[in-house]
Design an enzyme around this catalytic site. Structure first.
Site, PDB file in Angstrom:
ATOM      1  N   SER A  21      56.212  57.214  62.450  1.00  0.00           N
ATOM      2  CA  SER A  21      57.276  57.560  61.503  1.00  0.00           C
ATOM      3  C   SER A  21      56.750  57.657  60.090  1.00  0.00           C
ATOM      4  O   SER A  21      57.369  58.273  59.234  1.00  0.00           O
ATOM      5  CB  SER A  21      58.343  56.476  61.505  1.00  0.00           C
ATOM      6  OG  SER A  21      58.793  56.243  62.800  1.00  0.00           O
ATOM      7  N   HIS A  30      56.830  63.972  65.617  1.00  0.00           N
ATOM      8  CA  HIS A  30      57.763  62.905  65.274  1.00  0.00           C
ATOM      9  C   HIS A  30      59.183  63.244  65.716  1.00  0.00           C
ATOM     10  O   HIS A  30      59.831  64.128  65.142  1.00  0.00           O
ATOM     11  CB  HIS A  30      57.715  62.653  63.749  1.00  0.00           C
ATOM     12  CG  HIS A  30      58.584  61.521  63.320  1.00  0.00           C
ATOM     13  ND1 HIS A  30      59.311  61.536  62.164  1.00  0.00           N
ATOM     14  CD2 HIS A  30      58.853  60.337  63.919  1.00  0.00           C
ATOM     15  CE1 HIS A  30      59.988  60.414  62.068  1.00  0.00           C
ATOM     16  NE2 HIS A  30      59.728  59.669  63.116  1.00  0.00           N
ATOM     17  N   GLU A  42      59.472  66.670  63.608  1.00  0.00           N
ATOM     18  CA  GLU A  42      58.522  66.982  62.540  1.00  0.00           C
ATOM     19  C   GLU A  42      57.127  67.098  63.162  1.00  0.00           C
ATOM     20  O   GLU A  42      56.691  66.179  63.869  1.00  0.00           O
ATOM     21  CB  GLU A  42      58.527  65.878  61.477  1.00  0.00           C
ATOM     22  CG  GLU A  42      59.801  65.887  60.637  1.00  0.00           C
ATOM     23  CD  GLU A  42      59.955  64.661  59.753  1.00  0.00           C
ATOM     24  OE1 GLU A  42      60.506  64.804  58.654  1.00  0.00           O
ATOM     25  OE2 GLU A  42      59.559  63.557  60.154  1.00  0.00           O
ATOM     26  N   ASN A  81      62.382  60.746  56.919  1.00  0.00           N
ATOM     27  CA  ASN A  81      62.359  59.319  56.578  1.00  0.00           C
ATOM     28  C   ASN A  81      62.166  59.091  55.083  1.00  0.00           C
ATOM     29  O   ASN A  81      62.653  58.101  54.535  1.00  0.00           O
ATOM     30  CB  ASN A  81      61.271  58.589  57.367  1.00  0.00           C
ATOM     31  CG  ASN A  81      61.695  58.338  58.800  1.00  0.00           C
ATOM     32  OD1 ASN A  81      62.859  58.490  59.144  1.00  0.00           O
ATOM     33  ND2 ASN A  81      60.751  57.967  59.644  1.00  0.00           N
TER      34      ASN A  81
HETATM   35  N1  CAA Z   1      69.911  58.031  74.615  1.00  0.00           N
HETATM   36  C1  CAA Z   1      70.326  59.192  75.155  1.00  0.00           C
HETATM   37  N2  CAA Z   1      71.510  59.781  74.871  1.00  0.00           N
HETATM   38  C2  CAA Z   1      72.314  59.123  74.016  1.00  0.00           C
HETATM   39  C3  CAA Z   1      71.970  57.906  73.430  1.00  0.00           C
HETATM   40  C4  CAA Z   1      70.713  57.353  73.763  1.00  0.00           C
HETATM   41  N3  CAA Z   1      70.254  56.206  73.236  1.00  0.00           N
HETATM   42  N4  CAA Z   1      72.974  57.500  72.619  1.00  0.00           N
HETATM   43  C5  CAA Z   1      73.922  58.451  72.704  1.00  0.00           C
HETATM   44  N5  CAA Z   1      73.526  59.423  73.535  1.00  0.00           N
HETATM   45  C6  CAA Z   1      74.248  60.635  73.869  1.00  0.00           C
HETATM   46  C7  CAA Z   1      75.488  60.332  74.669  1.00  0.00           C
HETATM   47  O1  CAA Z   1      75.224  60.273  76.066  1.00  0.00           O
HETATM   48  C8  CAA Z   1      76.363  61.518  74.325  1.00  0.00           C
HETATM   49  O2  CAA Z   1      75.962  62.640  75.075  1.00  0.00           O
HETATM   50  P1  CAA Z   1      77.038  63.767  75.504  1.00  0.00           P
HETATM   51  O3  CAA Z   1      77.645  64.265  74.229  1.00  0.00           O
HETATM   52  O4  CAA Z   1      76.178  64.798  76.184  1.00  0.00           O
HETATM   53  O5  CAA Z   1      78.008  63.087  76.395  1.00  0.00           O
HETATM   54  C9  CAA Z   1      76.006  61.806  72.854  1.00  0.00           C
HETATM   55  O6  CAA Z   1      74.716  61.230  72.652  1.00  0.00           O
HETATM   56  C10 CAA Z   1      76.993  61.194  71.899  1.00  0.00           C
HETATM   57  O7  CAA Z   1      77.044  59.804  72.151  1.00  0.00           O
HETATM   58  P2  CAA Z   1      78.362  58.909  72.033  1.00  0.00           P
HETATM   59  O8  CAA Z   1      79.571  59.742  72.352  1.00  0.00           O
HETATM   60  O9  CAA Z   1      78.157  57.664  72.826  1.00  0.00           O
HETATM   61  O10 CAA Z   1      78.367  58.392  70.554  1.00  0.00           O
HETATM   62  P3  CAA Z   1      78.346  59.177  69.199  1.00  0.00           P
HETATM   63  O11 CAA Z   1      79.072  60.471  69.269  1.00  0.00           O
HETATM   64  O12 CAA Z   1      78.704  58.155  68.223  1.00  0.00           O
HETATM   65  O13 CAA Z   1      76.792  59.525  69.006  1.00  0.00           O
HETATM   66  C11 CAA Z   1      74.664  59.060  68.186  1.00  0.00           C
HETATM   67  C12 CAA Z   1      75.798  58.559  69.035  1.00  0.00           C
HETATM   68  C13 CAA Z   1      74.033  60.285  68.843  1.00  0.00           C
HETATM   69  C14 CAA Z   1      73.631  57.938  68.129  1.00  0.00           C
HETATM   70  C15 CAA Z   1      75.218  59.442  66.760  1.00  0.00           C
HETATM   71  O14 CAA Z   1      75.960  58.351  66.260  1.00  0.00           O
HETATM   72  C16 CAA Z   1      74.124  59.801  65.768  1.00  0.00           C
HETATM   73  O15 CAA Z   1      73.623  60.903  65.759  1.00  0.00           O
HETATM   74  N6  CAA Z   1      73.808  58.844  64.877  1.00  0.00           N
HETATM   75  C17 CAA Z   1      72.777  59.048  63.844  1.00  0.00           C
HETATM   76  C18 CAA Z   1      71.427  58.849  64.444  1.00  0.00           C
HETATM   77  C19 CAA Z   1      70.328  59.113  63.456  1.00  0.00           C
HETATM   78  O16 CAA Z   1      70.516  59.262  62.253  1.00  0.00           O
HETATM   79  N7  CAA Z   1      69.102  59.141  63.992  1.00  0.00           N
HETATM   80  C20 CAA Z   1      67.907  59.282  63.193  1.00  0.00           C
HETATM   81  C21 CAA Z   1      67.369  57.927  62.891  1.00  0.00           C
HETATM   82  S1  CAA Z   1      65.884  58.015  61.953  1.00  0.00           S
HETATM   83  C22 CAA Z   1      64.693  58.247  63.092  1.00  0.00           C
HETATM   84  O17 CAA Z   1      64.881  58.259  64.258  1.00  0.00           O
HETATM   85  C23 CAA Z   1      63.339  58.470  62.565  1.00  0.00           C
HETATM   86  C24 CAA Z   1      62.470  57.317  62.602  1.00  0.00           C
HETATM   87  O18 CAA Z   1      61.289  57.514  62.485  1.00  0.00           O
HETATM   88  C25 CAA Z   1      62.980  55.929  62.657  1.00  0.00           C
END
Ligand code: CAA
Length: 285
Positions: free
Chosen positions: A121, A142, A154, A192
């Protein structure tokens, strides 16, 4: 794309690694999934099974597709099993020496035209690359959490990455249904670098009791339309990972924005890592 990427490897089956395995296997690619030992493999299998099981239960995947996906994944603790892979992505914890050591070993196992990628990251991809005998074949790839859901990748190109290497990885990311961007080797890359100053600020507001966790998260969800509030997102990312990312960015840029809020380190020391440990800013069943 000069490589067909019919078989790829993923090392590390934690939050990110297991998701990356799913992304490849969902797209018809055979995956050699590597973890250190039996219990770590079982944990990786459980993460993968939980995600695909949920997709099955929600009718997003047929039983046939589900079974085919799982049949494409081979689990192992032996790095030698990566020999047939045209790409190996490491997704082990954010420790530079660990990543350098690992890719140095993989370098000796895979064929000359295979690509080595790090899912780091924020760590310097160039330093990881020069730990191998052929740094031209090393890139950053990434993914974002949850990897099966987030449509962004990325591709980090260092000053020595060969053109065909980052072009092939970019084309592969497109084949996986992602929107890739090619970026240079700067801590935090794009997403990030933008995201973590905001997350860190939210933690310092929480720490100084400026607002409750619920109110901080509600402000960004309902006021700004973000899918999650900052503290819930940190629990998803993992407080240990978040600490390492902030610390790396702070050391590189020395800007106060990224100086990790003290409570993050305290929570990590206390084992409050977020969702993966059952407790972070919130508690999980
Ligand atoms: N693994 C696989 N699929 C997942 C999952 C997981 N851990 N969590 C949720 N999903 C899927 C669900 O199965 C669902 O799929 P369908 O639409 O096909 O049914 C979909 O994602 C939506 O999930 P939910 O309905 O349960 O919940 P939601 O609508 O609140 O979405 C979320 C959950 C996708 C996590 C959403 O809240 C989100 O996008 N949050 C922001 C996440 C974000 O910002 N990520 C970047 C973080 S920074 C990073 O990753 C970089 C780094 O280097 C740290």
């Amino acid at each position: 794309m000069t490589r067909d990427f019919s078989t790829v490897g993923v090392i590390g089956l934690g939050t990110m690694g297991a998701g990356i395995v799913e992304v490849f296997a969902r797209n018809g690619i055979d995956v050699v999934a590597v973890e250190v030992d039996g219990p770590a493999i079982e944990h990786g299998k459980a993460v993968l099974g939980g995600s695909t099981g949920r997709a099955l239960a929600r009718g997003k995947m047929t039983q046939e597709e589900h079974d085919a996906l799982h049949s494409r994944v081979t689990f192992t603790s032996n790095l030698e099993d990566l020999a047939p892979c045209q790409l190996v992505v490491e997704a082990v914890p954010e420790h530079l020496d660990l990543k350098k050591d690992l890719l140095g070993k993989v370098d000796a196992v895979v064929s000359a035209d295979a690509i080595l990628a790090t899912n780091t990251s924020s760590l310097p991809v160039t330093e990881i690359a020069v730990a191998t005998k052929n740094p031209k074949r090393v890139v950053g790839m990434h993914f974002f959490n949850p990897a099966p859901v987030q449509q962004f990748v990325e591709v980090i190109r260092t000053v020595i990455t060969a053109d065909d290497v980052f072009e092939d990885v970019k084309a592969l990311a497109e084949r996986l249904g992602k929107n890739p961007v090619v970026v240079g080797d700067k801590a935090g890359f794009i997403a990030n670098a933008l995201l973590f100053g905001y997350l860190n600020h939210a933690v310092s507001m929480f720490e100084s009791r400026y607002a409750t966790r619920e109110d901080l998260d509600a402000a960004m969800r309902f006021g700004c339309g973000y899918p999650m509030g900052p503290l819930a997102l940190l629990d998803l990312i993992g407080l240990d990972t978040a600490y390492e990312i902030l610390d790396t960015m702070y050391k590189q840029g020395r800007d106060r924005l990224h100086a990790p809020s003290p409570i993050i380190k305290q929570m990590v020391s206390a084992g409050m890592l977020g969702r993966k440990s059952g407790r972070g800013f919130y508690t999980y069943e």
